[in-house]
Every structure is written in C-alpha cells, then in structure tokens.
Design a protein around this motif. Structure first.
Motif, PDB file in Angstrom:
ATOM      1  N   ASP A  49       0.861  -1.177   0.000  1.00 25.09           N
ATOM      2  CA  ASP A  49       0.000   0.000   0.000  1.00 25.09           C
ATOM      3  C   ASP A  49       0.895   1.224   0.000  1.00 25.09           C
ATOM      4  O   ASP A  49       1.698   1.436   0.920  1.00 25.09           O
ATOM      5  CB  ASP A  49      -0.900   0.010   1.231  1.00 25.09           C
ATOM      6  CG  ASP A  49      -1.834  -1.196   1.266  1.00 25.09           C
ATOM      7  OD1 ASP A  49      -2.313  -1.587   0.194  1.00 25.09           O
ATOM      8  OD2 ASP A  49      -2.062  -1.736   2.373  1.00 25.09           O
ATOM      9  N   LEU A  50       0.774   2.046  -1.057  1.00 20.69           N
ATOM     10  CA  LEU A  50       1.658   3.189  -1.249  1.00 20.69           C
ATOM     11  C   LEU A  50       0.981   4.473  -0.796  1.00 20.69           C
ATOM     12  O   LEU A  50      -0.158   4.760  -1.172  1.00 20.69           O
ATOM     13  CB  LEU A  50       2.067   3.300  -2.718  1.00 20.69           C
ATOM     14  CG  LEU A  50       3.172   4.308  -3.041  1.00 20.69           C
ATOM     15  CD1 LEU A  50       4.493   3.867  -2.424  1.00 20.69           C
ATOM     16  CD2 LEU A  50       3.312   4.480  -4.560  1.00 20.69           C
ATOM     17  N   VAL A  51       1.684   5.221   0.037  1.00 17.29           N
ATOM     18  CA  VAL A  51       1.255   6.550   0.481  1.00 17.29           C
ATOM     19  C   VAL A  51       2.302   7.534  -0.007  1.00 17.29           C
ATOM     20  O   VAL A  51       3.509   7.251   0.097  1.00 17.29           O
ATOM     21  CB  VAL A  51       1.123   6.616   2.016  1.00 17.29           C
ATOM     22  CG1 VAL A  51       0.654   7.988   2.454  1.00 17.29           C
ATOM     23  CG2 VAL A  51       0.179   5.542   2.512  1.00 17.29           C
ATOM     24  N   VAL A  52       1.871   8.683  -0.526  1.00 18.75           N
ATOM     25  CA  VAL A  52       2.805   9.640  -1.116  1.00 18.75           C
ATOM     26  C   VAL A  52       2.801  10.932  -0.308  1.00 18.75           C
ATOM     27  O   VAL A  52       1.747  11.437   0.099  1.00 18.75           O
ATOM     28  CB  VAL A  52       2.450   9.940  -2.585  1.00 18.75           C
ATOM     29  CG1 VAL A  52       3.436  10.950  -3.185  1.00 18.75           C
ATOM     30  CG2 VAL A  52       2.446   8.646  -3.401  1.00 18.75           C
ATOM     31  N   ALA A  53       4.004  11.451  -0.059  1.00 18.90           N
ATOM     32  CA  ALA A  53       4.189  12.768   0.552  1.00 18.90           C
ATOM     33  C   ALA A  53       5.144  13.560  -0.323  1.00 18.90           C
ATOM     34  O   ALA A  53       6.138  13.011  -0.820  1.00 18.90           O
ATOM     35  CB  ALA A  53       4.724  12.634   1.974  1.00 18.90           C
ATOM     36  N   ALA A  54       4.855  14.862  -0.536  1.00 14.08           N
ATOM     37  CA  ALA A  54       5.658  15.677  -1.441  1.00 14.08           C
ATOM     38  C   ALA A  54       6.770  16.428  -0.728  1.00 14.08           C
ATOM     39  O   ALA A  54       7.569  17.111  -1.376  1.00 14.08           O
ATOM     40  CB  ALA A  54       4.761  16.662  -2.194  1.00 14.08           C
ATOM     41  N   SER A  55       6.850  16.331   0.604  1.00 15.35           N
ATOM     42  CA  SER A  55       7.870  17.051   1.364  1.00 15.35           C
ATOM     43  C   SER A  55       8.111  16.342   2.689  1.00 15.35           C
ATOM     44  O   SER A  55       7.318  15.470   3.099  1.00 15.35           O
ATOM     45  CB  SER A  55       7.425  18.496   1.630  1.00 15.35           C
ATOM     46  OG  SER A  55       6.287  18.509   2.483  1.00 15.35           O
ATOM     47  N   LEU A  56       9.185  16.722   3.374  1.00 19.38           N
ATOM     48  CA  LEU A  56       9.456  16.147   4.694  1.00 19.38           C
ATOM     49  C   LEU A  56       8.369  16.517   5.683  1.00 19.38           C
ATOM     50  O   LEU A  56       7.971  15.702   6.522  1.00 19.38           O
ATOM     51  CB  LEU A  56      10.808  16.632   5.210  1.00 19.38           C
ATOM     52  CG  LEU A  56      12.052  15.878   4.739  1.00 19.38           C
ATOM     53  CD1 LEU A  56      13.290  16.481   5.384  1.00 19.38           C
ATOM     54  CD2 LEU A  56      11.959  14.396   5.068  1.00 19.38           C
ATOM     55  N   ASN A  57       7.883  17.738   5.604  1.00 23.25           N
ATOM     56  CA  ASN A  57       6.836  18.167   6.528  1.00 23.25           C
ATOM     57  C   ASN A  57       5.578  17.324   6.354  1.00 23.25           C
ATOM     58  O   ASN A  57       4.951  16.901   7.326  1.00 23.25           O
ATOM     59  CB  ASN A  57       6.516  19.647   6.302  1.00 23.25           C
ATOM     60  CG  ASN A  57       5.555  20.174   7.349  1.00 23.25           C
ATOM     61  OD1 ASN A  57       5.754  20.011   8.543  1.00 23.25           O
ATOM     62  ND2 ASN A  57       4.466  20.803   6.892  1.00 23.25           N
ATOM     63  N   GLU A  58       5.217  17.031   5.099  1.00 22.97           N
ATOM     64  CA  GLU A  58       4.060  16.196   4.834  1.00 22.97           C
ATOM     65  C   GLU A  58       4.332  14.750   5.269  1.00 22.97           C
ATOM     66  O   GLU A  58       3.445  14.060   5.784  1.00 22.97           O
ATOM     67  CB  GLU A  58       3.707  16.252   3.350  1.00 22.97           C
ATOM     68  CG  GLU A  58       2.376  15.603   3.008  1.00 22.97           C
ATOM     69  CD  GLU A  58       2.025  15.774   1.531  1.00 22.97           C
ATOM     70  OE1 GLU A  58       1.103  15.063   1.076  1.00 22.97           O
ATOM     71  OE2 GLU A  58       2.674  16.591   0.850  1.00 22.97           O
ATOM     72  N   ALA A  59       5.571  14.301   5.066  1.00 22.11           N
ATOM     73  CA  ALA A  59       5.927  12.944   5.485  1.00 22.11           C
ATOM     74  C   ALA A  59       5.795  12.781   6.980  1.00 22.11           C
ATOM     75  O   ALA A  59       5.366  11.724   7.476  1.00 22.11           O
ATOM     76  CB  ALA A  59       7.354  12.634   5.038  1.00 22.11           C
ATOM     77  N   ARG A  60       6.139  13.808   7.721  1.00 22.69           N
ATOM     78  CA  ARG A  60       6.059  13.745   9.187  1.00 22.69           C
ATOM     79  C   ARG A  60       4.623  13.482   9.637  1.00 22.69           C
ATOM     80  O   ARG A  60       4.375  12.833  10.657  1.00 22.69           O
ATOM     81  CB  ARG A  60       6.593  15.047   9.778  1.00 22.69           C
ATOM     82  CG  ARG A  60       6.732  15.039  11.290  1.00 22.69           C
ATOM     83  CD  ARG A  60       7.442  16.281  11.794  1.00 22.69           C
ATOM     84  NE  ARG A  60       8.874  16.257  11.494  1.00 22.69           N
ATOM     85  CZ  ARG A  60       9.458  17.002  10.568  1.00 22.69           C
ATOM     86  NH1 ARG A  60       8.734  17.830   9.821  1.00 22.69           N
ATOM     87  NH2 ARG A  60      10.763  16.928  10.363  1.00 22.69           N
TER      88      ARG A  60
END
Length: 399
Positions: A49-60
């Motif tokens: 299951d793939l989740v995408v974040a466009a930045s470190l802040n979003e990844a956090r």
C-alpha cells in the motif's frame, strides 16, 4: 515504456511471510516520478500500500504505521543526506530506502552508511525488483531491530551478573570454628538479582559478623541499592565502627541513596563471639533468626526495631547464649515465609518455617536452605513471589 528503478546492489531474497502487506511511504516532490513508482508496483500486484508525501513536513504527518520509507534525496525542504537524517529521526521503526540518480549513486552508498537499509538508482530495474527491494529493506530493518533488542537483553544480563556479584559476595572468613552456607533466589524468575542481600565478615580470630537484608522491590534499582548497603555494612564492620553505630550508619546510606522516600529496608545482623560461644543479634524490621540446637528449632526472641528508612532509631541488641558447642543459626529474608499455605490466605510465617526446619532433621546442612525453599513452594502451590536470601551458620554438626 515505463522508466525502471533499480536496487543499489543488495540482491538477497526477502524472507517476510508470503502475502504480508507492507505500507510504504514515498517521499517524492516530482509528481511524474511518484506516479511512475505507483505504476511499477501496480504492474506487479505487489502486496504494498503506497502513500505519497511531497515534502518532509508532509511525510512527518503521514509516517505513523509505515513499514518502509522510500525517500528521494532531492526535496524542496531537504537536500541530500540531511533529508535522510530527518527521516531516520522520525521513523525509528520503519525501514528506509533512498532514491538516487545515476550520477548521485555515491549518495546512496553514503545513505546506507548513515542508517538507510538500501538505496535504489532511478532507471535501472522494473517493478518486480522494486517491490523485492522494498520488502528486503523491511526484513533487514526487522532483523536489525531484533539484533538490537537481543544486545540490550545481553547488556542487561551482564549488568545483572555484575550486580549479583555485588549482592552475593564470598564470605570473608578463614576460621574453621564455624561453617557458613548461603542461598539466594530472586523473586522474578527471569532475573538474576533482586533486592535481598547478605554478607559475612571475620574481623578477629574469634569474631564473625553476619548480615541479611532486604530492600523493598525486586528490580535492578533495588539490587543496586542492596549492593550499596551491603558494601557500606562491610566497610563499617572492617573499620571497627562500634556495633551500636553500624546499623544507623547503614540507614543513613539508604536514606541518601534511595530513589524515592517510600523505599525502605530491613536487616538482621549477628555478631558471633566464638570464644564466649554467644551471639549478639540486632533486628530492624526483619524476621528473627532460627536457632537449631539440641534437637529443637526456636526463633531467637530478639526485640524487633523499626524498618530502616522509616524513623531512625538504634535497634536493641540481644545477647544469645549458646548452651552447647553444637548449634546452627538460620538467617533469612521474608520471601521465604510470605508464601501461602495450600492456596489459602494463611502465610507460612515464622512458626511454619520452624516446623519445616524441625521436619528436615535428616537433611545435610549444605542442602537445608534449598530444601526449605522447595518445601515452602510446595505449600505455596508454585514459585515464591519474593526474593529469598539465607545464611546458615553452624558450629559442630548444628543438628
């Protein structure tokens, strides 16, 4: 034809359970590259299951519950290994793979050195190998975690062994007028140590001092405090501090070193005067020793002082005159007598222990402490819950 991605040279096959679904967080600011990763994994029907974040802040905000992070080293809010370090700091339980370009493969090698499980080079393999690399990274991370936890257990065992050596010293005596037999068992049966301690010190040809003590609790902190009290007692006895001052001084150590005010300790001390064939007994909240002599087993009727660390007061000395040259004294902690009888509310207590000792008249002295614990456990219907420490000192046959 879709542009492939490839692993950075770690080609072992993963060993995760077949069909286990992995949750992967892709940290990638390029929408095209993010779409491509999703398509590659979709083509393989990989259980990911793939989740995408466009930045470190979003990844956090999205990293909770993730098994693996697939990290592009070129992000708007982090570049190169700085981004990796930030992800490692926020994802202690997740594996991390980094994405590099062909010209930046050296960054992938550096990333593995920094703590990443693997690196993938854009443009070198297909979705099957991409999925395999991600699953392998998760497997390797879990193996690393298991190794780390195993090492932590080993370190705790080594620490426990060091504390055990402090708690359970060899009797410091060379006289052959008396024999001393020792016993120790922690209340936590997966541990090596607890809060009980004992010691034996000979300070003259005809003088031997003994102590058995109990710090409330069963863990490493209590064991460490027990070591401090034992060492303090030994130092005071060897330094020739007057007998009446020894226990108050040990109590001062307890009160200054204990981690919380509610921590207390109990002790029994005995000074043997072998020339006069007598003993001086001092109790501080501790059960009385048992005297084995002339076929009888009797608790020593010494007055019991207060627990150490509750209200400082000198224990009252009680002189015990031995009527024969053939006797034994059993010093023990309350873990031996706190067990239940036949699963009921009644405890073994001192009278019950006296009966067990009397019934064991045929048991050799070196085996008596272990025998008593075994019998107490039979009455208790299982292992005793508290630590048990015993000193058995004998003159003559002692039976």
């Amino acid at each position: 034809m879709p542009r492939p991605y490839g692993p950075g040279g770690r080609g072992q096959r993963p060993g995760l359970p077949p069909g286990e679904r992995l949750r992967v967080l892709l940290v990638e600011d390029d929408e095209g590259d993010a779409f491509l990763v999703g398509e590659l994994l979709a083509e393989t029907n990989a259980p990911i299951d793939l989740v995408v974040a466009a930045s470190l802040n979003e990844a956090r905000q999205r990293i909770a519950g993730v098994d693996c992070v697939l990290l592009d080293l070129g992000l708007p809010d982090a570049q190169g290994l700085d981004g990796l370090r930030a992800v490692l700091g926020m994802s202690s339980g997740a594996a991390v793979c980094v994405l590099t370009g062909r010209s930046d493969e050296h960054l992938g090698i550096g990333a593995v050195a920094e703590g990443a499980q693997d690196y993938l080079v854009k443009g070198q393999v297909d979705g099957v190998l991409l999925a395999r690399a991600l699953r392998y990274a998760v497997e390797r991370k879990r193996a690393d975690e298991n190794t780390r936890k195993l090492r932590e257990v080993e370190l705790r065992q080594e620490e426990s062994a060091r504390l055990e050596r402090g708690l359970l010293p060899q009797p410091l005596m060379d006289t052959d007028q008396v024999a001393v037999h020792t016993f120790y068992r922690p209340g936590r049966h997966d541990a090596a140590i607890g809060g009980d301690f004992y010691d034996v010190v000979q300070t003259a040809a005809d003088r031997v001092d003994l102590i058995v003590g109990d710090v409330c609790g069963h863990g490493v902190d209590e064991a460490a405090l027990g070591v401090e009290l034992r060492v303090a007692w030994r130092a005071l006895v060897l330094a020739g501090v007057p007998d009446d001052e020894v226990i108050p001084a040990v109590e001062q150590v307890l009160m200054s070193e204990r981690p919380a005010r509610e921590i207390f300790a109990t002790v029994t001390t005995v000074r043997l005067d072998l020339a006069a064939n007598r003993a001086t007994v001092r109790l501080a909240g501790h059960p009385p020793p048992l005297l084995l002599s002339g076929g009888r087993v009797d608790p020593v009727p010494a007055p019991n002082g207060l627990l150490l660390g509750v209200r400082p007061r000198r224990p009252v000395a009680f002189d015990l005159e031995f009527d024969a040259d053939d006797w034994s004294l059993l010093l023990y902690t309350d873990g031996l007598i706190d067990g239940r009888i036949d699963g009921g509310e009644e405890r073994l207590d001192v009278p019950g222990l006296s009966t067990l000792v009397a019934e064991a008249s045929g048991v050799p002295l070196p085996e008596l402490p272990g025998h008593l614990v075994g019998r107490a456990e039979e009455f208790n219907g299982g292992p005793l819950a508290d630590d048990v420490a015993m000193l058995l000192v004998s003159r003559g046959t002692g039976r």
